[in-house]
Design a protein around this motif. Structure first.
Motif, PDB file in Angstrom:
ATOM      1  N   ASP A 142       9.428  14.471 -26.183  1.00 61.86           N
ATOM      2  CA  ASP A 142       9.794  15.527 -27.146  1.00 61.86           C
ATOM      3  C   ASP A 142       8.682  15.719 -28.178  1.00 61.86           C
ATOM      4  OD1 ASP A 142      12.232  16.013 -25.962  1.00 61.86           O
ATOM      5  OD2 ASP A 142      13.464  15.240 -27.625  1.00 61.86           O
ATOM      6  N   VAL A 143       8.141  14.599 -28.659  1.00 64.98           N
ATOM      7  CA  VAL A 143       7.090  14.696 -29.676  1.00 64.98           C
ATOM      8  C   VAL A 143       5.867  15.406 -29.102  1.00 64.98           C
ATOM      9  CG1 VAL A 143       5.527  13.369 -31.178  1.00 64.98           C
ATOM     10  CG2 VAL A 143       7.914  12.626 -30.902  1.00 64.98           C
ATOM     11  N   ILE A 144       5.506  15.058 -27.872  1.00 68.85           N
ATOM     12  CA  ILE A 144       4.338  15.708 -27.237  1.00 68.85           C
ATOM     13  C   ILE A 144       4.587  17.222 -27.123  1.00 68.85           C
ATOM     14  CG2 ILE A 144       3.000  15.899 -25.081  1.00 68.85           C
ATOM     15  CD1 ILE A 144       3.430  12.841 -24.722  1.00 68.85           C
ATOM     16  N   GLN A 145       5.773  17.591 -26.673  1.00 68.61           N
ATOM     17  CA  GLN A 145       6.097  19.023 -26.542  1.00 68.61           C
ATOM     18  C   GLN A 145       5.939  19.734 -27.884  1.00 68.61           C
ATOM     19  OE1 GLN A 145       6.712  20.761 -23.913  1.00 68.61           O
ATOM     20  NE2 GLN A 145       7.306  19.278 -22.342  1.00 68.61           N
ATOM     21  N   CYS A 146       6.436  19.106 -28.939  1.00 71.16           N
ATOM     22  CA  CYS A 146       6.393  19.747 -30.264  1.00 71.16           C
ATOM     23  C   CYS A 146       4.961  19.875 -30.780  1.00 71.16           C
ATOM     24  CB  CYS A 146       7.222  18.952 -31.269  1.00 71.16           C
ATOM     25  SG  CYS A 146       8.980  19.097 -30.990  1.00 71.16           S
ATOM     26  N   VAL A 147       4.170  18.830 -30.596  1.00 66.88           N
ATOM     27  CA  VAL A 147       2.781  18.885 -31.073  1.00 66.88           C
ATOM     28  C   VAL A 147       2.031  19.997 -30.322  1.00 66.88           C
ATOM     29  CG1 VAL A 147       0.577  17.637 -31.084  1.00 66.88           C
ATOM     30  CG2 VAL A 147       2.664  16.494 -31.862  1.00 66.88           C
ATOM     31  N   ASN A 148       2.217  20.045 -29.013  1.00 62.91           N
ATOM     32  CA  ASN A 148       1.537  21.086 -28.231  1.00 62.91           C
ATOM     33  C   ASN A 148       2.005  22.480 -28.650  1.00 62.91           C
ATOM     34  OD1 ASN A 148      -0.003  19.273 -26.802  1.00 62.91           O
ATOM     35  ND2 ASN A 148       1.460  19.101 -25.101  1.00 62.91           N
ATOM     36  N   PHE A 149       3.309  22.610 -28.869  1.00 61.30           N
ATOM     37  CA  PHE A 149       3.878  23.906 -29.248  1.00 61.30           C
ATOM     38  C   PHE A 149       3.324  24.367 -30.597  1.00 61.30           C
ATOM     39  CE2 PHE A 149       7.136  26.526 -31.274  1.00 61.30           C
ATOM     40  CZ  PHE A 149       7.422  27.442 -30.283  1.00 61.30           C
ATOM     41  N   ALA A 150       3.276  23.450 -31.570  1.00 67.66           N
ATOM     42  CA  ALA A 150       2.784  23.807 -32.911  1.00 67.66           C
ATOM     43  C   ALA A 150       1.305  24.191 -32.847  1.00 67.66           C
ATOM     44  CB  ALA A 150       2.990  22.636 -33.866  1.00 67.66           C
ATOM     45  N   ARG A 151       0.531  23.428 -32.064  1.00 68.63           N
ATOM     46  CA  ARG A 151      -0.908  23.730 -31.968  1.00 68.63           C
ATOM     47  C   ARG A 151      -1.133  25.082 -31.302  1.00 68.63           C
ATOM     48  NH1 ARG A 151      -2.058  20.070 -28.687  1.00 68.63           N
ATOM     49  NH2 ARG A 151      -2.159  21.503 -26.913  1.00 68.63           N
ATOM     50  N   GLU A 152      -0.457  25.291 -30.162  1.00 65.46           N
ATOM     51  CA  GLU A 152      -0.672  26.535 -29.406  1.00 65.46           C
ATOM     52  C   GLU A 152      -0.217  27.768 -30.183  1.00 65.46           C
ATOM     53  OE1 GLU A 152       1.368  25.532 -25.818  1.00 65.46           O
ATOM     54  OE2 GLU A 152      -0.214  24.101 -25.239  1.00 65.46           O
ATOM     55  N   ASN A 153       0.809  27.615 -30.999  1.00 65.02           N
ATOM     56  CA  ASN A 153       1.327  28.766 -31.755  1.00 65.02           C
ATOM     57  C   ASN A 153       0.838  28.799 -33.203  1.00 65.02           C
ATOM     58  OD1 ASN A 153       3.374  30.188 -29.872  1.00 65.02           O
ATOM     59  ND2 ASN A 153       3.810  28.008 -29.628  1.00 65.02           N
ATOM     60  N   ARG A 154      -0.140  27.926 -33.495  1.00 67.43           N
ATOM     61  CA  ARG A 154      -0.745  27.862 -34.838  1.00 67.43           C
ATOM     62  C   ARG A 154       0.295  27.764 -35.953  1.00 67.43           C
ATOM     63  NH1 ARG A 154      -6.205  29.620 -34.523  1.00 67.43           N
ATOM     64  NH2 ARG A 154      -6.697  30.322 -32.422  1.00 67.43           N
ATOM     65  N   LEU A 155       1.237  26.882 -35.759  1.00 70.73           N
ATOM     66  CA  LEU A 155       2.308  26.712 -36.747  1.00 70.73           C
ATOM     67  C   LEU A 155       1.963  25.603 -37.738  1.00 70.73           C
ATOM     68  CD1 LEU A 155       5.398  26.659 -34.345  1.00 70.73           C
ATOM     69  CD2 LEU A 155       4.545  28.598 -35.662  1.00 70.73           C
ATOM     70  N   THR A 156       2.497  25.736 -38.925  1.00 71.20           N
ATOM     71  CA  THR A 156       2.476  24.595 -39.847  1.00 71.20           C
ATOM     72  C   THR A 156       3.355  23.516 -39.221  1.00 71.20           C
ATOM     73  OG1 THR A 156       2.240  26.022 -41.756  1.00 71.20           O
ATOM     74  CG2 THR A 156       3.122  23.825 -42.180  1.00 71.20           C
ATOM     75  N   LEU A 157       2.873  22.272 -39.255  1.00 68.16           N
ATOM     76  CA  LEU A 157       3.627  21.189 -38.611  1.00 68.16           C
ATOM     77  C   LEU A 157       3.842  20.055 -39.610  1.00 68.16           C
ATOM     78  CD1 LEU A 157       4.785  19.884 -36.005  1.00 68.16           C
ATOM     79  CD2 LEU A 157       2.501  18.973 -35.575  1.00 68.16           C
ATOM     80  N   ALA A 158       5.101  19.713 -39.823  1.00 70.97           N
ATOM     81  CA  ALA A 158       5.410  18.557 -40.691  1.00 70.97           C
ATOM     82  C   ALA A 158       6.035  17.468 -39.832  1.00 70.97           C
ATOM     83  CB  ALA A 158       6.367  18.959 -41.807  1.00 70.97           C
ATOM     84  N   ILE A 159       5.825  16.210 -40.237  1.00 71.51           N
ATOM     85  CA  ILE A 159       6.436  15.073 -39.526  1.00 71.51           C
ATOM     86  C   ILE A 159       7.370  14.392 -40.506  1.00 71.51           C
ATOM     87  CG2 ILE A 159       5.999  12.956 -38.233  1.00 71.51           C
ATOM     88  CD1 ILE A 159       2.958  13.940 -38.388  1.00 71.51           C
ATOM     89  N   ARG A 160       8.589  14.193 -40.071  1.00 73.72           N
ATOM     90  CA  ARG A 160       9.556  13.524 -40.941  1.00 73.72           C
ATOM     91  C   ARG A 160       9.893  12.148 -40.384  1.00 73.72           C
ATOM     92  NH1 ARG A 160      14.732  15.362 -43.822  1.00 73.72           N
ATOM     93  NH2 ARG A 160      15.826  13.398 -43.976  1.00 73.72           N
ATOM     94  N   GLY A 161       9.586  11.113 -41.174  1.00 74.92           N
ATOM     95  CA  GLY A 161       9.984   9.758 -40.800  1.00 74.92           C
ATOM     96  C   GLY A 161      11.325   9.478 -41.458  1.00 74.92           C
ATOM     97  N   GLY A 162      11.284   8.856 -42.662  1.00 73.35           N
ATOM     98  CA  GLY A 162      12.516   8.584 -43.406  1.00 73.35           C
ATOM     99  C   GLY A 162      12.856   9.678 -44.404  1.00 73.35           C
ATOM    100  N   GLY A 163      11.956  10.640 -44.609  1.00 67.97           N
ATOM    101  CA  GLY A 163      12.214  11.750 -45.527  1.00 67.97           C
ATOM    102  C   GLY A 163      12.167  11.354 -47.004  1.00 67.97           C
ATOM    103  N   HIS A 164      11.566  10.205 -47.326  1.00 67.71           N
ATOM    104  CA  HIS A 164      11.576   9.711 -48.707  1.00 67.71           C
ATOM    105  C   HIS A 164      10.394  10.160 -49.543  1.00 67.71           C
ATOM    106  CE1 HIS A 164      14.560   6.328 -49.650  1.00 67.71           C
ATOM    107  NE2 HIS A 164      15.069   7.080 -48.703  1.00 67.71           N
ATOM    108  N   ASN A 165       9.455  10.847 -48.956  1.00 68.88           N
ATOM    109  CA  ASN A 165       8.255  11.161 -49.730  1.00 68.88           C
ATOM    110  C   ASN A 165       8.594  11.950 -50.996  1.00 68.88           C
ATOM    111  OD1 ASN A 165       5.719  13.085 -50.210  1.00 68.88           O
ATOM    112  ND2 ASN A 165       5.105  11.122 -49.355  1.00 68.88           N
ATOM    113  N   GLY A 166       8.050  11.499 -52.129  1.00 70.17           N
ATOM    114  CA  GLY A 166       8.374  12.126 -53.421  1.00 70.17           C
ATOM    115  C   GLY A 166       8.013  13.597 -53.440  1.00 70.17           C
ATOM    116  N   GLY A 167       6.852  13.919 -52.906  1.00 73.37           N
ATOM    117  CA  GLY A 167       6.392  15.304 -52.875  1.00 73.37           C
ATOM    118  C   GLY A 167       6.986  16.108 -51.730  1.00 73.37           C
ATOM    119  N   GLY A 168       7.852  15.501 -50.932  1.00 70.45           N
ATOM    120  CA  GLY A 168       8.532  16.232 -49.852  1.00 70.45           C
ATOM    121  C   GLY A 168       7.653  16.508 -48.649  1.00 70.45           C
TER     122      GLY A 168
END
Ligand SMILES: Cc1cc2nc3c(=O)[nH]c(=O)nc-3n(C[C@H](O)[C@H](O)[C@H](O)COP(=O)(O)OP(=O)(O)OC[C@H]3O[C@@H](n4cnc5c(N)ncnc54)[C@H](O)[C@@H]3O)c2cc1C
Length: 459
Positions: free
Chosen positions: A54-80
């Motif tokens: 799933d992760v590979i599909q998403c990375v390829n999809f974001a790259r091919e469609n020139r999308l902004t891509l965020a990765i969410r681990g625990g979602g705790h980052n202060g700056g979001g």
């Protein structure tokens, strides 16, 4: 969403085993929430990945469609930084496998685990690996930025215990990075954050740590200067099995805290002694003699219980703003500044922590991993927190003023895990002479900066 893009997202969904959540989905508003209630972003789609494919599909999809891509681990980052506006979010929160190898003393941890997931799995084998101080924090972000917590003086930073990672790179390749394979990546991910790819699993070294002697010990605020000086002198010379971070806080108005302390501003240390339990009372005698403490909750405690002790006080959804620095020396002049701002703590949740990293973290060279501040003695963080957005102005102003008054006494630099959006100079300052090497590795593995929703290292 325009029809063409919507169609493309349908194509992505058909390639995934996990669910793709778009704004028309009833679960969308829940799925886009992160830990910090101040963050309100609207991604085009959130992919709840269930496996590496799933992760590979998403990375390829974001790259091919020139999308902004965020990765969410625990979602705790202060700056979001685990979420974005528009674009695609790779949400790893369903990838929670942990496999402990008790003979090798290692744990293979999937990229979406929280530290609570790891503690639960490793404690069953009487072992632990160093993490932070709140168990709902994500392994992904905390580790990739460094990782300072209860066990740092004894076992090092979280990155000092990473033996290997599996990751998906910007071009969709799946690689392993360790001391022998892709060693440049292995160097970079130990402090360089999510800049180099999506880490789908970590291999951590485990330590035989099960029940520690720890917990909070509090003193009245009028003893703050004296307590800080005592703590400074003690921790700089303490054996490495002794951990303890200093805090200013307001005592919550409920059990287990005694009523006479409710809502009192106080100072204290949260101890974590990993040495032999039968020696602990003796070891703590000089500490208890200082003061003596107004509250003493220190005693034998399972490591996961210490690690999750503050979770109920800091649930998700609070308004959260922080500033951090590294500190070499805690001078009497700096202590005077601390004491002044401690008296003005603007809300019950607002706090200041000083995490000691003298000890095991300093035995690693400052160029041996991307994490640079090996020469600092403490990580210091000032946190303005409150449930009510109406109080943001007050908590943020206190945080900034306190930080600005103290910054001249700091080692400079920054900790990428405890930053808001503070500009490129602060990112560079976090890495000092490691930045250039990081930028070269970034250019090799992510030349178009696909992974830029982070404290960004420019290729
Ligand atoms: C309540 C609280 C307590 C904390 N306590 C500590 C502490 O004790 N010690 C400490 O060092 N820090 C602590 N932190 C800071 C914490 O390390 C950072 O906020 C960190 O970014 C959180 O990681 P996450 O995975 O939860 O966050 P996320 O918001 O999901 O991600 C943060 C960043 O990491 C990247 N990322 C996350 N997972 C991956 C992955 N698998 N692969 C690639 N990139 C990834 C994201 O893209 C993003 O840029 C704390 C934060 C909070 C809010």
């Amino acid at each position: 969403m325009v029809a063409a893009v919507q169609n493309t997202y349908q194509v992505l969904q058909s390639a995934l085993r996990g669910k793709l959540i778009t704004p028309d989905n009833p679960g969308y508003d829940e799925a886009r929430k992160v830990y910090n209630g101040m963050i309100d972003r609207h991604p085009a789609a959130i992919a709840r990945c269930v496996d590496v494919a799933d992760v590979i599909q998403c990375v390829n999809f974001a790259r091919e469609n020139r999308l902004t891509l965020a990765i969410r681990g625990g979602g705790h980052n202060g700056g979001g930084l685990g979420i974005c506006d528009d674009g695609l979010v790779i949400d790893l929160s369903l990838m929670k496998g942990v496999r402990v190898d008790p003979a090798a003393r290692t744990a293979r941890v999937e990229g979406g685990c929280t530290w609570g997931d790891v503690d639960h799995a490793t404690h069953a084998f009487g072992m632990a690996t160093p993490s932070g101080i709140i168990s709902t924090t994500g392994v992904g972000g905390l580790t990739l930025g460094g990782g300072i917590g209860h066990l740092a003086r004894t076992c090092g930073l979280s990155i000092d215990n990473v033996l290997e990672v599996d990751m998906v790179l910007a071009d969709g390749r799946f690689v392993t990075a360790n001391a022998k394979e892709n060693s440049d990546l292995y160097w970079a991910i130990r402090g360089g954050g999510g800049n180099f790819g999506v880490v789908t699993s970590f291999l951590f070294k485990l330590h035989p740590i099960s029940t520690v002697y720890g917990g909070p010990m509090l003193w009245h605020l009028d003893q703050a200067a004296e307590a800080m000086r005592f703590y400074r002198d003690y921790i700089l010379k303490a054996p490495e099995e002794m951990n303890g971070w200093f805090a200013f806080l307001t005592v919550p108005p409920g059990p287990p805290f005694p009523e006479n302390l409710h809502m009192k501003k106080m100072c204290g240390v949260v101890w974590c002694y990993t040495g032999p339990l039968d020696k602990a009372e003796e070891v703590f005698k000089p500490i208890r003699k200082f003061g003596p403490p107004a509250l003493d909750f220190v005693g034998p405690i399972p490591h996961p219980a210490l690690q999750s002790m503050f979770d109920p006080i800091y649930p998700p959804g609070l308004q959260w703003y922080w500033r951090a620095d590294w500190v070499n020396e805690l001078s009497d002049a700096a202590i005077a500044v601390h004491v002044k701002y401690a008296a003005q703590l603007p809300s019950m949740h607002s706090t200041m922590h000083l995490y000691p990293i003298n000890g095991a973290p300093q035995r690693v060279g400052k160029n041996d991993t991307a994490f640079s501040y090996r020469d600092a003695n403490w990580g210091e963080v000032i946190v303005g927190v409150d449930p009510d957005p109406a109080n943001n102005e007050r908590t943020i102003a206190w945080t900034k003023e306190y930080w600005e008054a103290l910054h001249p006494y700091s080692a400079g630099g920054a900790y990428v895990n405890m930053m808001m959006d503070e500009g490129q100079d602060r990112v560079k300052a976090a890495y000092r002479d490691n930045y250039e090497r990081l930028a070269k590795i970034k250019a090799k593995y992510d030349p178009t900066n696909l992974f830029h929703v982070n404290q960004n290292i420019k290729p």
